[in-house]
Write a protein that holds these residues in place. Sequence first.
Motif, short mmCIF file in Angstrom:
data_model
loop_
_atom_site.label_atom_id
_atom_site.label_comp_id
_atom_site.label_asym_id
_atom_site.label_seq_id
_atom_site.Cartn_x
_atom_site.Cartn_y
_atom_site.Cartn_z
N GLY A 220 0.94 -1.38 0.06
CA GLY A 220 0.09 0.16 0.15
C GLY A 220 0.81 1.33 -0.10
N LEU A 221 2.00 1.30 0.30
CA LEU A 221 2.91 2.39 0.18
C LEU A 221 3.44 2.59 -1.07
CD1 LEU A 221 5.41 1.46 3.26
CD2 LEU A 221 3.47 2.95 3.30
N TYR A 222 3.12 1.69 -2.17
CA TYR A 222 3.74 2.26 -3.62
C TYR A 222 2.59 2.55 -4.29
CZ TYR A 222 7.92 -0.05 -2.04
OH TYR A 222 9.03 -0.44 -1.27
N ALA A 223 2.59 3.69 -4.96
CA ALA A 223 1.91 4.12 -5.81
C ALA A 223 1.54 3.38 -7.02
CB ALA A 223 1.89 5.52 -6.13
N PHE A 224 2.56 2.91 -7.46
CA PHE A 224 2.46 1.85 -8.68
C PHE A 224 1.62 0.63 -8.47
CE2 PHE A 224 4.50 -1.09 -11.83
CZ PHE A 224 4.25 -0.27 -12.93
N LEU A 225 1.32 0.50 -7.37
CA LEU A 225 0.49 -0.87 -6.84
C LEU A 225 -0.91 -0.56 -6.84
CD1 LEU A 225 3.06 -3.17 -5.06
CD2 LEU A 225 2.63 -3.12 -7.43
N GLU A 226 -1.16 0.75 -6.56
CA GLU A 226 -2.44 1.17 -6.10
C GLU A 226 -3.41 1.01 -7.22
OE1 GLU A 226 -2.17 5.34 -5.53
OE2 GLU A 226 -1.28 5.12 -3.20
N PRO A 227 -4.85 0.75 -6.74
CA PRO A 227 -5.88 0.69 -7.89
C PRO A 227 -5.93 1.62 -8.75
CG PRO A 227 -6.76 0.46 -5.77
CD PRO A 227 -5.25 0.99 -5.31
N ARG A 228 -5.96 1.22 -10.29
CA ARG A 228 -5.82 2.13 -11.27
C ARG A 228 -7.36 2.30 -11.96
NH1 ARG A 228 -1.90 -1.36 -10.89
NH2 ARG A 228 -2.65 -2.70 -11.96
N ASN A 229 -8.41 3.09 -11.27
CA ASN A 229 -9.56 3.32 -11.46
C ASN A 229 -9.97 4.80 -11.66
OD1 ASN A 229 -9.83 0.51 -11.00
ND2 ASN A 229 -10.51 1.19 -8.73
N ALA A 230 -10.61 4.87 -13.01
CA ALA A 230 -10.92 6.26 -13.20
C ALA A 230 -12.05 6.18 -14.30
CB ALA A 230 -9.84 7.18 -13.79
N THR A 231 -13.20 7.16 -14.13
CA THR A 231 -14.27 7.22 -15.07
C THR A 231 -14.24 8.41 -15.85
OG1 THR A 231 -15.42 5.41 -14.07
CG2 THR A 231 -16.69 6.72 -15.22
N ALA A 232 -14.38 8.77 -16.89
CA ALA A 232 -14.75 10.09 -17.49
C ALA A 232 -16.12 10.06 -18.33
CB ALA A 232 -13.58 10.38 -18.60
N GLN A 233 -16.84 10.93 -18.31
CA GLN A 233 -18.04 10.95 -18.99
C GLN A 233 -18.24 12.39 -19.91
OE1 GLN A 233 -21.05 11.51 -15.48
NE2 GLN A 233 -21.38 9.35 -15.74
N ASN A 234 -18.89 12.35 -21.02
CA ASN A 234 -19.09 13.60 -21.69
C ASN A 234 -20.27 14.18 -21.05
OD1 ASN A 234 -21.42 11.76 -22.39
ND2 ASN A 234 -21.57 12.75 -24.37
N ALA A 235 -20.15 15.57 -21.55
CA ALA A 235 -21.21 16.58 -20.80
C ALA A 235 -22.57 16.56 -21.41
CB ALA A 235 -20.50 18.02 -20.94
N TRP A 236 -22.92 16.08 -22.46
CA TRP A 236 -24.37 16.27 -23.05
C TRP A 236 -24.80 14.86 -22.96
CZ3 TRP A 236 -19.73 16.98 -25.73
CH2 TRP A 236 -19.55 16.10 -26.84
N SER A 237 -26.23 15.10 -22.87
CA SER A 237 -27.24 14.08 -23.18
C SER A 237 -27.21 13.42 -24.77
CB SER A 237 -28.69 14.16 -22.75
OG SER A 237 -29.43 13.28 -23.11
N VAL A 238 -27.26 12.26 -24.92
CA VAL A 238 -27.26 11.69 -26.16
C VAL A 238 -28.28 11.07 -26.63
CG1 VAL A 238 -24.64 11.55 -25.84
CG2 VAL A 238 -26.16 9.59 -25.23
N ASP A 239 -29.44 10.71 -25.70
CA ASP A 239 -30.37 10.05 -26.18
C ASP A 239 -31.52 10.85 -25.37
OD1 ASP A 239 -32.79 8.12 -26.72
OD2 ASP A 239 -31.28 6.57 -27.24
N ALA A 240 -32.65 10.97 -26.04
CA ALA A 240 -33.86 11.60 -25.30
C ALA A 240 -34.51 10.63 -24.26
CB ALA A 240 -34.96 12.23 -26.38
N ARG A 241 -34.61 9.29 -24.78
CA ARG A 241 -35.01 8.20 -23.98
C ARG A 241 -34.31 8.00 -22.79
NH1 ARG A 241 -36.33 3.91 -28.74
NH2 ARG A 241 -34.06 4.80 -29.21
N CYS A 242 -33.21 8.57 -22.72
CA CYS A 242 -32.23 8.04 -21.51
C CYS A 242 -31.56 9.37 -21.11
CB CYS A 242 -31.18 7.15 -21.90
SG CYS A 242 -31.76 5.86 -22.96
N PRO A 243 -32.22 10.34 -20.49
CA PRO A 243 -31.69 11.81 -20.26
C PRO A 243 -30.48 11.66 -19.15
CG PRO A 243 -34.11 11.39 -19.60
CD PRO A 243 -33.67 10.22 -20.30
#
Length: 433
Positions: A220-243
């Motif tokens: 746990g002291l090593y950043a190289f072994l830490e979880p590598r999780n990230a999520t990026a989202q786009n900013a606009w709605s892409v489907d009117a049925r899924c706002p």
Amino acid sequence: MAGLRSQRGQVLVLGMLLAAVLGLAWLRYFATGQVTAAKARMVHGLDAAAYSGALVQARTLNFLSYLNRAQLAHQLAMAHLLTLGGWAHYGGTQARRLAQGNPPAYLIGMLFGAQQGRAYLAAASALGLDLQARPGGALAQAFAAHEAFVHDYAQDLSRALAQGLPQARLDAIRAVLAAHYPDRPVQHMQPRISHDTWPALLRQHPPDAALFDLVRSIAGLYAFLEPRNATAQNAWSVDARCPGLRHELRRRGGTELDASGRWQSGDTQSFHAVRSNRWVGCYYREYAMGWAWMPSQPGQAISAEHADDAPADFSGQDFWRWVQASTQWDLLGRQANPLANSYAMQYRQQWPSRGLAGYLDVDSKAGPQATAGFVVHLTLPDAAGMPVHARSAAETLFSRPVPRTDGAAEAANLFHPYWQARLARPLLPLPGD
């Protein structure tokens, strides 16, 4: 006058008797002094020899402590190498996806920003890196070398040191005595050890919960072994049925020690596009962009969602139909990359490992203040050929040079090299000594 002449010489007799008594007393005093001097010389030499024996013990215990720490370091090196191998494999698979344009780099940049687009384009330079992660490659060979040190060299060395200590200690005692008595034959130096607590001090421990916790806490002291999780989202709605839904770019990865004591590393990235139809409504269509799975034993599996028989492409069937027919995945799940996980399992690169190794440590029965003590006995003839006996005691103890920062008391152990030697009060002799 005649009476006086008859008494002449009587004082001489008394004087001679007194001189004889004084001579005997002097001889006795001289002999006692010789015995005392011989005894003092033997005690001083035996104290030096006993201390040297305890010093050999301290150096051995400290070396074993460094050896245990070296085993931990090699385990952490193996975790780093496995992670590096996973990254090489991940980079190679992502480079191939980039070359196929599935998904295209411009789309990633448009939806999630120029930085994400450039990162995806940079995968082109990793083409072929996944070959280095295969068994037999340079990284795999380095991993195997660390594995061999942990399970073979270190184990053999620790056993040899522990088993050879009594003889090494006796050799040191004899060497000091020989230097202390250069005028005596070496065969006269026959020290005898009693009250030896060394055999009960140490015990071979299996890879237990304490070792697992220690390895995981250090990792746990090593950043190289830490979880590598990230999520990026786009900013606009892409489907009117899924706002409420947005396209997502999910990066998932991590390195962990499993319950068997073996490292495993996985990395995935997927583009999750929002889709909808009249049969299932809104759902995420996953496009796997890169994947890697590096197990270290047969049977290891990714803990996240995956399928064993995911198709290489979906040109012949709809993604959502296959998911409903072949898996239990939630089409609206927003945590994992199940399709990329499936590919990672199918194309995994396994580097074999025997897991965490056993280790030598202080036996819990010896108590928190465990010491390695002994008494050394020596008998030598004095100038008159009479035997002179002496004994000395020494011990090796665990003593921190400075207190712990948390204020807690630390029990004797073979992970911190804080073993020191000192003379001790001789114990009562055994029956027959």
